[in-house]
Design a protein around this motif. Structure first.
Motif, PDB file in Angstrom:
ATOM      1  N   TYR A  86       0.833  -1.202   0.000  1.00  0.00           N
ATOM      2  CA  TYR A  86       0.000   0.000   0.000  1.00  0.00           C
ATOM      3  C   TYR A  86       0.869   1.254   0.000  1.00  0.00           C
ATOM      4  N   VAL A 136      -1.713   7.446   0.670  1.00  0.00           N
ATOM      5  CA  VAL A 136      -3.123   7.176   0.343  1.00  0.00           C
ATOM      6  C   VAL A 136      -3.867   6.688   1.580  1.00  0.00           C
ATOM      7  N   GLN A 137      -3.242   5.802   2.350  1.00  0.00           N
ATOM      8  CA  GLN A 137      -3.898   5.261   3.537  1.00  0.00           C
ATOM      9  C   GLN A 137      -4.097   6.330   4.614  1.00  0.00           C
ATOM     10  N   LEU A 157      -7.271   8.552   3.770  1.00  0.00           N
ATOM     11  CA  LEU A 157      -8.591   7.947   3.587  1.00  0.00           C
ATOM     12  C   LEU A 157      -9.675   8.787   4.257  1.00  0.00           C
ATOM     13  N   GLU A 204     -11.837  -3.314  -3.230  1.00  0.00           N
ATOM     14  CA  GLU A 204     -12.709  -2.148  -3.412  1.00  0.00           C
ATOM     15  C   GLU A 204     -14.182  -2.463  -3.180  1.00  0.00           C
ATOM     16  N   ASP A 250     -11.152   6.705  -0.548  1.00  0.00           N
ATOM     17  CA  ASP A 250     -10.038   7.646  -0.620  1.00  0.00           C
ATOM     18  C   ASP A 250     -10.528   9.060  -0.310  1.00  0.00           C
ATOM     19  N   LYS A 251      -9.647  10.039  -0.440  1.00  0.00           N
ATOM     20  CA  LYS A 251      -9.999  11.407  -0.062  1.00  0.00           C
ATOM     21  C   LYS A 251     -11.118  11.988  -0.913  1.00  0.00           C
ATOM     22  N   VAL A 264     -11.298   2.096  -2.366  1.00  0.00           N
ATOM     23  CA  VAL A 264      -9.915   1.698  -2.634  1.00  0.00           C
ATOM     24  C   VAL A 264      -9.562   0.493  -1.771  1.00  0.00           C
ATOM     25  N   SER A 271      -7.607  -1.544   0.997  1.00  0.00           N
ATOM     26  CA  SER A 271      -7.030  -1.168   2.274  1.00  0.00           C
ATOM     27  C   SER A 271      -6.924  -2.425   3.136  1.00  0.00           C
TER      28      SER A 271
END
Length: 285
Positions: free
Chosen positions: A182, A186-187, A190, A227, A264-265, A270, A272
């Motif tokens: 990962y 990105v994590q 979130l 996802e 995601d933002k 996504v 995880s």
């Protein structure tokens, strides 16, 4: 002796040669005798440090297995020998409100090189600071006290600037996340982490070997989630004492577990992960 206990045993060996009784009439204030030692273990990140008060030495060992789970804090030293399971044991970091440990702690004894067993406490779910707050640009510049209280006793350890400690911890846990495949950025960003969908009690039936061991046995596994919110991989992070426990748990999670996916933002689903953490005794079915 397992590798993950190496730092604790080394600290205990040093303390066995410096044992002296501590007064219960006043707060016991301990200052650092070393910097923070950082152990980049294969599946966890470990911070360790020793503190002293006169000839008395105590040791801290803090271990985390992912950026977003509470860690395990191990405390060893003769002052902790007066704690019993009837004690109202609690702790706080800095100016935080005291956190009752309740059933989240165990009394332990760590063998030392001098042949003596050093008393201690293992706090299953602990937090030394706010990594997310640090990631957002906040900083803790002042020296921080970690305070432990039980019965009529108070112990304070001057841990120093927590921003430096948390930066090192974040770097280590980010490296773990990269190993899992990962992007840490990105994590961290979130807008929603994976959430349980359904009743997890319906997911797992624990093997008989798990039901018959002591309540000191703990389990942590990482579940990778796609996802659509479905588990696609499961890996043990920490499973003590029971060899088949993690394997059985992962097999059943992959078959029975369901999640709401991470977002995601921008709100898009996504991939995880979700860390399952448990301690015996397990619920019977």
């Amino acid at each position: 002796m397992r590798k993950k206990m190496r730092i604790v045993v080394e600290i205990a060996t040093a303390m066995a040669m410096n044992a002296s009784p501590a007064s219960a009439a006043e707060p016991q204030i301990f200052t650092p005798t070393s910097g923070w030692a950082i152990d980049y273990a294969a599946k966890s990140c470990v911070l360790a440090r020793t503190f002293s008060r006169g000839t008395e030495i105590i040791g801290f060992r803090f271990e985390v297995v992912s950026p977003d789970t509470l860690g395990t804090l191990t405390l060893i030293g003769n002052p902790f020998g007066s704690i019993s399971y009837g004690s109202n044991f609690q702790f706080r970091v800095g100016s935080d409100q005291p956190s009752p440990a309740q059933s989240g702690w165990l009394l332990i004894h760590v063998p030392s090189g001098g042949g003596k067993a050093i008393p201690g406490v293992l706090i299953r779910y602990a937090k030394l600071g706010d990594q997310d707050r640090l990631s957002n640009g906040a900083s803790t510049q002042t020296s921080t006290l970690v305070t432990f209280q039980w019965d009529q006793q108070t112990l304070e350890a001057e841990v120093g600037r927590m921003d430096t400690v948390l930066e090192a911890l974040t770097k280590c846990t980010d490296d773990l996340v990269r190993k899992w495949g990962y992007d840490p950025a990105v994590q961290h960003a979130l807008s929603q982490k994976p959430r349980i969908n359904g009743n997890p009690r319906d997911w797992i039936r624990y093997p008989e070997t798990a039901r018959n061991v002591s309540n000191q046995t703990k389990l942590k596994v990482r579940v990778d989630i796609d996802e659509a919110g479905e588990p696609i991989k499961c890996e043990p992070l920490d499973a003590d004492e029971v060899p088949d426990l993690a394997t059985s748990t992962c097999t059943q999670l992959l078959k029975n577990a369901h999640f709401h996916p991470a977002l995601d933002k921008d709100g898009n689903p996504v991939r995880s992960y979700f860390v399952v953490s448990s301690v015996l005794p397990w619920p019977s079915h």
